[in-house]
Design an enzyme around this catalytic site. Structure first.
Site, PDB file in Angstrom:
ATOM      1  N   TYR A 189     -55.675  39.004   1.988  1.00 38.90           N
ATOM      2  CA  TYR A 189     -55.468  38.220   0.994  1.00 38.90           C
ATOM      3  C   TYR A 189     -53.785  37.287   0.805  1.00 38.90           C
ATOM      4  CZ  TYR A 189     -52.449  37.092  -3.677  1.00 38.90           C
ATOM      5  OH  TYR A 189     -51.809  36.862  -4.670  1.00 38.90           O
ATOM      6  N   HIS A 208     -44.875  27.551  -7.011  1.00 39.45           N
ATOM      7  CA  HIS A 208     -43.978  27.866  -7.181  1.00 39.45           C
ATOM      8  C   HIS A 208     -42.778  27.986  -7.351  1.00 39.45           C
ATOM      9  CE1 HIS A 208     -47.622  29.966  -6.681  1.00 39.45           C
ATOM     10  NE2 HIS A 208     -47.069  31.669  -6.666  1.00 39.45           N
ATOM     11  N   ASN A 214     -43.122  36.724  -2.365  1.00 45.47           N
ATOM     12  CA  ASN A 214     -43.304  37.673  -2.750  1.00 45.47           C
ATOM     13  C   ASN A 214     -42.412  39.074  -2.515  1.00 45.47           C
ATOM     14  OD1 ASN A 214     -45.179  39.764  -4.072  1.00 45.47           O
ATOM     15  ND2 ASN A 214     -47.114  38.575  -3.103  1.00 45.47           N
ATOM     16  N   TYR A 217     -11.945  58.062 -32.885  1.00 43.97           N
ATOM     17  CA  TYR A 217     -13.682  58.003 -31.679  1.00 43.97           C
ATOM     18  C   TYR A 217     -13.130  57.292 -30.437  1.00 43.97           C
ATOM     19  CZ  TYR A 217     -15.903  61.683 -34.008  1.00 43.97           C
ATOM     20  OH  TYR A 217     -16.370  63.088 -34.672  1.00 43.97           O
ATOM     21  N   ARG A 253      -9.681  59.083 -29.124  1.00 48.12           N
ATOM     22  CA  ARG A 253     -10.077  60.353 -28.654  1.00 48.12           C
ATOM     23  C   ARG A 253     -11.292  60.358 -27.544  1.00 48.12           C
ATOM     24  NH1 ARG A 253     -11.884  64.499 -32.054  1.00 48.12           N
ATOM     25  NH2 ARG A 253     -11.466  62.816 -33.542  1.00 48.12           N
ATOM     26  N   PHE A 274     -44.445  44.712  -5.359  1.00 49.32           N
ATOM     27  CA  PHE A 274     -44.033  43.840  -5.639  1.00 49.32           C
ATOM     28  C   PHE A 274     -43.158  44.123  -7.349  1.00 49.32           C
ATOM     29  CE2 PHE A 274     -48.123  43.021  -5.755  1.00 49.32           C
ATOM     30  CZ  PHE A 274     -48.221  42.849  -6.654  1.00 49.32           C
ATOM     31  N   GLU A 305     -53.067  39.621 -12.866  1.00 47.56           N
ATOM     32  CA  GLU A 305     -51.459  39.897 -13.142  1.00 47.56           C
ATOM     33  C   GLU A 305     -51.559  40.618 -14.662  1.00 47.56           C
ATOM     34  OE1 GLU A 305     -49.149  37.003 -11.563  1.00 47.56           O
ATOM     35  OE2 GLU A 305     -50.176  37.407  -9.107  1.00 47.56           O
TER      36      GLU A 305
END
Length: 547
Positions: A88, A118, A230, A319, A322, A368, A454
């Site tokens: 791949y 990309h 990746n 609060y 405290r 990944f 994906e």
């Protein structure tokens, strides 16, 4: 008083974060004389080592044995590809194109096209500290027998990091699986002489950046393109830098809470070490101890209520005072957890496919996927929000005459004619409200990509970008509390003729050097930004801590 000019290191646009200023090249070169380089590939990377690289310009070197392993993996994947094995991203296309076989003559071209296709990120670029962390972590992940990048490629990345040649990486574009593809593609482009880099504040073409490193553009082979992009290094770098900023913020939150406690003549018994030891929470005990240390020597904390006829809270404080150790401490515990996640991920192999040369195996998996980091950053966002939430409540109490134990309305001598710090609390309310929207977990969202191949993604980088914006907001909230608490403390000392602890006095002085006492209304924006920049975001402990 005339308006101050904005500080030179005021935070960048929200999406880019408000991190530390870039280190000057002269300072970096000087640092080489005092710090031995960090050797990658010999032992596990530590958070302190990453901090030195990212924030102090410490150089890196790659261990020779690691380079041998890197070459073995690169040779193995090359041999397998030449033998016709289906791998791949090496002999096939990517994502939904994984069923398309690639001709041997195109395998090198495939890796270059991967980076080019990309690298389509948009938005403000990541701050340089995030880029440095990305490169450092990516190099560390490649220094195994499991990725397939060549030694020359890894060393080229190391040269860029050492020379402070930083790829310009847009902050929007990653969905967190298959890793941070888009940001890492922008990180890798300069290796080919493409893309853009930042050098000493100048934006240059990638080829020029390589020239500064003394390198020529490289040609990627076999698995190198997919090995570069990746992985989870963008979201992990964001998480790392966010934890660095949050640790400083937590320290200052304890300090300013102590100043507010002094200004209100609050009760110190809520910070008793015995009380906090019973709950056995490390962060809570740390925050309580810090507030005790800050108020050491105080004449205001635990002041006799009979000396203060206006005293409202005689037995216990609200609060926001405290319970500060419990809230601040919970944030510290979150921080410790996320730092552990970052440490593990910084030493992980997160690309795909993963090589096992000794066994002859090449396995397509999902290391990944950024879910562990994405969920951790979302957790961190809660801590960032809560430090600001409780700070805003202390600001409100200090400014309200019915709550502030005798202080004038909005901490000004002539309320009505002057609004004092009234609107500063509007700003904290606005920032806290923005945080509440940003705190929505990014990791619960998933939009399928790549033809549904994906079909579940992590959105970790989105969480990181949100965390940076939240840190900008929360740092400003704490800065505003510092200004309000300093004003309240001045008025308290005048009203009660008593002094704060000596460490709080030193912190008060540091605030006053930036933001003087408010006698009458003036514009406060620049002072808020200056206190955030010079005190809240400063490296190390707050002023006065070491006394």
């Amino acid at each position: 008083m005339p308006d101050k000019k904005p500080p030179s290191n005021a935070p960048a646009k929200p999406d880019a974060g408000g991190g530390e200023r870039p280190i000057a090249r002269e300072k970096t070169l000087k640092s080489k004389l005092y710090m031995e380089p960090i050797i990658l590939g010999r032992e596990l990377l530590t958070l302190d080592a990453i901090r030195d690289v990212v924030y102090r310009g410490r150089q890196i070197e790659v261990h020779a044995d690691a380079l041998v392993d890197v070459e073995r993996a690169a040779q193995f994947v090359g041999e397998q590809a030449k033998a016709g094995r289906v791998i791949y991203g090496v002999t096939t296309g990517f994502g939904a194109n994984s069923n398309t076989l690639i001709a041997p003559a195109d395998m090198t071209k495939l890796q270059e096209k991967l980076l080019l296709s990309h690298a389509c990120g948009v938005g403000d670029p990541f701050p340089e500290e995030v880029v440095r962390a990305m490169i450092c972590m990516r190099i560390n992940g490649l220094l195994t027998m499991h990725s397939g990048a060549r030694a020359t490629t890894v060393l080229a990345l190391a040269s860029m990091l050492n020379a402070r040649v930083h790829p310009i990486i847009p902050s929007q574009g990653s969905v967190g699986a298959s890793g941070d593809l888009c940001p890492l593609a922008h990180m890798g482009l300069p290796l080919l002489g493409l893309g853009e880099v930042l050098v000493d504040g100048l934006r240059l073409e990638g080829a020029k950046g390589l020239e500064i490193c003394g390198l020529a553009p490289i040609t990627l082979t076999y698995k190198e393109g997919i090995a570069l992009l990746n992985g989870t290094q963008a979201q992990t770098a964001l998480a790392f830098c966010a934890t660095h900023r949050l640790r400083r913020l937590a320290d200052m939150a304890d300090a300013v809470c102590a100043m507010s406690l002094e200004a209100l003549c609050g009760r110190g018994n809520a910070f008793d070490a015995r009380l906090h030891a019973l709950r056995r929470r490390a962060g809570q005990m740390e925050s309580a101890a810090a507030i005790r240390r800050w108020t050491e020597g105080s004449e205001l904390v635990d002041r006799d209520p009979d000396l203060m006829p206006y005293k409202r809270d005689r037995i216990q404080d609200p609060y926001s005072i405290r319970c500060a150790p419990q809230v601040h401490g919970a944030c510290r515990d979150v921080l410790a957890h996320v730092e552990d996640v970052v440490l593990q991920e910084s030493n992980a192999v997160t690309d795909n496919p993963i090589l096992f040369p000794d066994a002859g195996d090449i396995i397509s998996g999902g290391n990944f996927h950024g879910e562990p980091v994405a969920m951790a950053i979302d957790y961190l966002k809660l801590a960032i929000a809560e430090l600001a939430n409780i700070s805003d409540r202390r600001c409100f109490k200090l400014l309200s005459p019915e709550l502030s134990e005798g202080l004038p309305a909005f901490l000004v001598d002539k309320p009505g004619l002057d609004s004092g710090l009234m609107i500063a609390q509007y700003v904290t309310a606005s920032l806290v409200s923005d945080n509440k929207v940003l705190a929505h977990p990014a990791s619960v969202d998933s939009i399928p990509t790549s033809g549904n191949k994906e079909d579940h993604v992590a959105m970790g980088a989105q969480a990181g970008v949100q965390a940076f914006r939240m840190l900008d907001n929360s740092e400003r909230v704490i800065a505003i509390e510092l200004i309000i608490a300093a004003q309240a403390l001045d008025l308290r000392m005048r009203l009660d003729n008593a002094r704060p602890g000596f460490r709080i006095a030193a912190l008060h002085k540091a605030v006053r050097e930036i933001s003087p006492f408010i006698h009458q209304d003036r514009r406060m924006s620049f002072e808020i930004e200056a206190v955030a920049s010079d005190l809240v975001r400063r490296d190390g402990k707050p002023p006065g801590w070491e006394l």
